[in-house]
Design a protein around this motif. Structure first.
Motif, PDB file in Angstrom:
ATOM      1  N   ILE A  14       0.425  -1.196   0.133  1.00 39.58           N
ATOM      2  CA  ILE A  14      -0.123   0.096   0.065  1.00 39.58           C
ATOM      3  C   ILE A  14       1.007   1.398  -0.267  1.00 39.58           C
ATOM      4  CG2 ILE A  14      -2.077   1.293   0.948  1.00 39.58           C
ATOM      5  CD1 ILE A  14      -2.343  -1.627  -0.005  1.00 39.58           C
ATOM      6  N   GLY A  15       1.182   1.744  -1.014  1.00 43.05           N
ATOM      7  CA  GLY A  15       1.923   2.948  -1.125  1.00 43.05           C
ATOM      8  C   GLY A  15       1.932   4.125  -0.489  1.00 43.05           C
ATOM      9  N   GLU A  16       2.618   5.029  -0.146  1.00 43.09           N
ATOM     10  CA  GLU A  16       2.896   6.283   0.285  1.00 43.09           C
ATOM     11  C   GLU A  16       2.012   7.279  -0.551  1.00 43.09           C
ATOM     12  OE1 GLU A  16       5.735   9.877   1.366  1.00 43.09           O
ATOM     13  OE2 GLU A  16       6.735   7.829   0.377  1.00 43.09           O
ATOM     14  N   GLY A  17       1.214   7.905   0.452  1.00 42.44           N
ATOM     15  CA  GLY A  17       0.276   8.701  -0.176  1.00 42.44           C
ATOM     16  C   GLY A  17      -1.469   7.905  -0.314  1.00 42.44           C
ATOM     17  N   SER A  18      -1.657   6.843  -1.008  1.00 46.47           N
ATOM     18  CA  SER A  18      -2.679   5.570  -0.277  1.00 46.47           C
ATOM     19  C   SER A  18      -3.265   6.140   0.229  1.00 46.47           C
ATOM     20  CB  SER A  18      -1.988   4.095  -1.622  1.00 46.47           C
ATOM     21  OG  SER A  18      -1.920   4.725  -1.741  1.00 46.47           O
ATOM     22  N   SER A  19      -4.705   5.715   0.419  1.00 45.63           N
ATOM     23  CA  SER A  19      -5.288   5.506   1.850  1.00 45.63           C
ATOM     24  C   SER A  19      -6.589   4.996   1.297  1.00 45.63           C
ATOM     25  CB  SER A  19      -5.819   7.570   2.363  1.00 45.63           C
ATOM     26  OG  SER A  19      -6.767   7.408   3.562  1.00 45.63           O
ATOM     27  N   ILE A  20      -6.553   4.254   2.769  1.00 40.85           N
ATOM     28  CA  ILE A  20      -8.458   3.301   2.709  1.00 40.85           C
ATOM     29  C   ILE A  20      -8.861   3.286   3.531  1.00 40.85           C
ATOM     30  CG2 ILE A  20      -8.516   0.825   2.292  1.00 40.85           C
ATOM     31  CD1 ILE A  20      -5.689   0.346   0.631  1.00 40.85           C
ATOM     32  N   ARG A  21     -10.019   2.949   3.446  1.00 40.06           N
ATOM     33  CA  ARG A  21     -11.049   2.606   4.463  1.00 40.06           C
ATOM     34  C   ARG A  21     -11.422   1.815   3.850  1.00 40.06           C
ATOM     35  NH1 ARG A  21     -14.149   7.898   5.680  1.00 40.06           N
ATOM     36  NH2 ARG A  21     -12.172   8.162   7.433  1.00 40.06           N
ATOM     37  N   GLY A  22     -11.464   0.408   5.434  1.00 47.26           N
ATOM     38  CA  GLY A  22     -11.672  -0.625   5.391  1.00 47.26           C
ATOM     39  C   GLY A  22     -11.252  -1.916   6.170  1.00 47.26           C
ATOM     40  N   ASP A  23     -12.027  -2.934   6.020  1.00 49.74           N
ATOM     41  CA  ASP A  23     -11.177  -3.962   6.635  1.00 49.74           C
ATOM     42  C   ASP A  23     -10.468  -4.781   5.465  1.00 49.74           C
ATOM     43  OD1 ASP A  23     -11.839  -3.236   9.403  1.00 49.74           O
ATOM     44  OD2 ASP A  23     -13.520  -5.025   8.975  1.00 49.74           O
ATOM     45  N   LEU A  24      -9.057  -4.785   6.542  1.00 49.92           N
ATOM     46  CA  LEU A  24      -8.593  -6.246   4.379  1.00 49.92           C
ATOM     47  C   LEU A  24      -8.032  -7.022   5.675  1.00 49.92           C
ATOM     48  CD1 LEU A  24      -5.992  -2.703   3.559  1.00 49.92           C
ATOM     49  CD2 LEU A  24      -8.067  -3.430   2.254  1.00 49.92           C
ATOM     50  N   LYS A  25      -8.074  -8.166   4.302  1.00 43.50           N
ATOM     51  CA  LYS A  25      -8.109  -9.164   4.373  1.00 43.50           C
ATOM     52  C   LYS A  25      -6.551  -9.758   3.175  1.00 43.50           C
ATOM     53  CE  LYS A  25      -9.365 -13.794   5.587  1.00 43.50           C
ATOM     54  NZ  LYS A  25     -10.260 -14.935   6.119  1.00 43.50           N
ATOM     55  N   ILE A  26      -5.523  -9.960   3.616  1.00 38.28           N
ATOM     56  CA  ILE A  26      -4.122 -10.417   2.811  1.00 38.28           C
ATOM     57  C   ILE A  26      -3.760 -11.430   2.661  1.00 38.28           C
ATOM     58  CG2 ILE A  26      -2.992  -9.585   1.198  1.00 38.28           C
ATOM     59  CD1 ILE A  26      -3.538  -6.645   3.090  1.00 38.28           C
ATOM     60  N   SER A  27      -3.338 -12.261   1.594  1.00 43.61           N
ATOM     61  CA  SER A  27      -2.752 -13.194   1.680  1.00 43.61           C
ATOM     62  C   SER A  27      -0.524 -12.981   2.063  1.00 43.61           C
ATOM     63  CB  SER A  27      -3.143 -14.076   0.844  1.00 43.61           C
ATOM     64  OG  SER A  27      -2.264 -15.912   0.516  1.00 43.61           O
ATOM     65  N   GLY A  28      -0.574 -13.252   2.410  1.00 39.31           N
ATOM     66  CA  GLY A  28       1.301 -13.150   2.645  1.00 39.31           C
ATOM     67  C   GLY A  28       1.579 -12.102   2.744  1.00 39.31           C
ATOM     68  N   LYS A  51       6.645   6.164   7.690  1.00 42.18           N
ATOM     69  CA  LYS A  51       4.827   7.505   7.357  1.00 42.18           C
ATOM     70  C   LYS A  51       3.875   7.604   7.290  1.00 42.18           C
ATOM     71  CE  LYS A  51       8.121  10.415   4.871  1.00 42.18           C
ATOM     72  NZ  LYS A  51       8.428  11.203   3.714  1.00 42.18           N
ATOM     73  N   ALA A  52       4.094   5.820   7.123  1.00 46.13           N
ATOM     74  CA  ALA A  52       2.308   4.781   7.365  1.00 46.13           C
ATOM     75  C   ALA A  52       1.675   5.073   9.090  1.00 46.13           C
ATOM     76  CB  ALA A  52       2.613   3.701   7.755  1.00 46.13           C
ATOM     77  N   ARG A  53       0.151   5.073   8.948  1.00 43.47           N
ATOM     78  CA  ARG A  53      -0.831   4.771  10.156  1.00 43.47           C
ATOM     79  C   ARG A  53      -1.897   4.019  10.267  1.00 43.47           C
ATOM     80  NH1 ARG A  53      -1.793  10.718  10.186  1.00 43.47           N
ATOM     81  NH2 ARG A  53      -2.670  10.747   8.693  1.00 43.47           N
ATOM     82  N   VAL A  54      -1.678   3.461  10.577  1.00 43.98           N
ATOM     83  CA  VAL A  54      -3.089   1.726  10.415  1.00 43.98           C
ATOM     84  C   VAL A  54      -3.872   2.395  11.598  1.00 43.98           C
ATOM     85  CG1 VAL A  54      -3.650   0.044  11.121  1.00 43.98           C
ATOM     86  CG2 VAL A  54      -1.683   0.254  10.253  1.00 43.98           C
ATOM     87  N   ARG A  55      -5.387   2.854  11.003  1.00 41.57           N
ATOM     88  CA  ARG A  55      -6.320   2.869  12.373  1.00 41.57           C
ATOM     89  C   ARG A  55      -7.090   2.145  12.622  1.00 41.57           C
ATOM     90  NH1 ARG A  55      -7.684   7.941  10.174  1.00 41.57           N
ATOM     91  NH2 ARG A  55      -6.315   9.229  10.422  1.00 41.57           N
ATOM     92  N   GLY A  56      -6.823   0.701  13.328  1.00 42.29           N
ATOM     93  CA  GLY A  56      -7.263  -0.432  13.318  1.00 42.29           C
ATOM     94  C   GLY A  56      -6.698  -1.567  13.837  1.00 42.29           C
ATOM     95  N   ASN A  57      -6.732  -3.020  13.682  1.00 37.19           N
ATOM     96  CA  ASN A  57      -6.377  -3.917  14.835  1.00 37.19           C
ATOM     97  C   ASN A  57      -5.453  -4.593  13.558  1.00 37.19           C
ATOM     98  OD1 ASN A  57      -7.356  -4.035  16.810  1.00 37.19           O
ATOM     99  ND2 ASN A  57      -9.673  -4.333  16.509  1.00 37.19           N
ATOM    100  N   ILE A  58      -4.281  -5.430  13.632  1.00 35.74           N
ATOM    101  CA  ILE A  58      -3.953  -6.057  13.141  1.00 35.74           C
ATOM    102  C   ILE A  58      -4.032  -7.076  13.770  1.00 35.74           C
ATOM    103  CG2 ILE A  58      -1.685  -6.131  12.392  1.00 35.74           C
ATOM    104  CD1 ILE A  58      -0.960  -3.363  12.145  1.00 35.74           C
ATOM    105  N   GLN A  59      -3.503  -8.356  12.989  1.00 40.11           N
ATOM    106  CA  GLN A  59      -3.421  -9.846  13.061  1.00 40.11           C
ATOM    107  C   GLN A  59      -2.609 -10.202  12.152  1.00 40.11           C
ATOM    108  OE1 GLN A  59      -6.882 -11.582  14.100  1.00 40.11           O
ATOM    109  NE2 GLN A  59      -5.794 -13.250  14.265  1.00 40.11           N
ATOM    110  N   ALA A  60      -0.997 -10.773  12.927  1.00 42.79           N
ATOM    111  CA  ALA A  60      -0.970 -11.273  11.160  1.00 42.79           C
ATOM    112  C   ALA A  60       0.793 -11.951  12.380  1.00 42.79           C
ATOM    113  CB  ALA A  60       0.081  -9.849  10.835  1.00 42.79           C
ATOM    114  N   ARG A  61       1.308 -12.684  11.160  1.00 43.20           N
ATOM    115  CA  ARG A  61       2.189 -13.508  12.106  1.00 43.20           C
ATOM    116  C   ARG A  61       2.937 -13.310  12.714  1.00 43.20           C
ATOM    117  NH1 ARG A  61       4.589 -17.802   7.222  1.00 43.20           N
ATOM    118  NH2 ARG A  61       5.100 -15.821   6.471  1.00 43.20           N
ATOM    119  N   SER A  62       3.563 -11.860  11.945  1.00 36.40           N
ATOM    120  CA  SER A  62       5.351 -11.174  13.117  1.00 36.40           C
ATOM    121  C   SER A  62       4.605  -9.582  12.166  1.00 36.40           C
ATOM    122  CB  SER A  62       5.996 -11.361  12.069  1.00 36.40           C
ATOM    123  OG  SER A  62       6.140 -11.024  11.365  1.00 36.40           O
ATOM    124  N   VAL A  63       4.801  -8.789  13.202  1.00 36.18           N
ATOM    125  CA  VAL A  63       4.498  -7.352  12.636  1.00 36.18           C
ATOM    126  C   VAL A  63       6.344  -6.366  12.989  1.00 36.18           C
ATOM    127  CG1 VAL A  63       3.139  -5.112  13.143  1.00 36.18           C
ATOM    128  CG2 VAL A  63       1.631  -7.394  13.148  1.00 36.18           C
TER     129      VAL A  63
END
Length: 181
Positions: A14-28, A51-63
């Motif tokens: 998700i590149g710099e300057g991009s803005s996404i609203r909503g939940d994401l479920k991603i593989s890999g 420069k990133a900002r995440v407003r939401g919960n994160i679930q991943a193998r490692s962060v």
């Protein structure tokens, strides 16, 4: 044998300057350089750039966090926080590494023993669920019943000052749970 696998190559950026609203479920493996307003779930590793900002919960193998996360992080393998990072939420992991000047505002469970980790995570999740439910329930405040007064008492200014306040609230404290150690 494949040249790239999930452990060494980003599948989603998700590149710099991009803005996404909503939940994401991603593989890999995922790299976030923009702003996400929603929960992120991946079965791979997640990298949150400076420069990133995440407003939401994160679930991943490692962060790995270099930016700002306003939400809870669940990463069973590892959470790595760099000096420029801030996490305003809870962290659950087996291994935590953090540089100086990291900001963490929340509850942290970082236990390498799997049984201890699972027990602590279960207790904490139960406590959060009970607390959330308790806060949503209406709080009952008991009031003292009004005292009856005669019309003659109400008309004199001297007795008005001497009268106790009517409908005085009585605060009854409640206990939401015990502190997990």
């Amino acid at each position: 044998m494949a040249l790239f696998n999930d452990d060494i190559a980003f599948k989603t950026i998700i590149g710099e300057g991009s803005s996404i609203r909503g939940d994401l479920k991603i593989s890999g493996m995922v790299r976030i350089e923009g702003d996400i307003d929603g929960n992120i779930e991946t079965n791979g590793n997640l990298f949150v750039s400076e420069k990133a900002r995440v407003r939401g919960n994160i679930q991943a193998r490692s962060v790995t966090v270099c930016g700002i996360v306003q939400g809870n992080i669940i990463a069973p393998e590892h959470v790595q926080l760099f000096a420029s990072s801030a996490v305003l939420g809870d962290i659950q992991t087996h291994k935590l590494s953090a540089e100086e000047d990291v900001i963490i505002q929340g509850h942290c469970i970082a236990l390498s023993d799997n049984t201890l980790y699972e027990n602590a995570a279960t207790k904490w999740n139960d406590t959060r669920a009970i607390t959330a439910r308790a806060i949503l329930e209406p709080i009952h405040i008991q009031t003292k019943p009004e005292q009856s007064t005669s019309p003659a008492q109400e008309s004199t200014p001297e007795t008005a000052e001497q009268k106790p306040a009517e409908n005085t609230a009585v605060f009854t404290p409640i206990t939401l749970g015990t502190k997990i150690r």
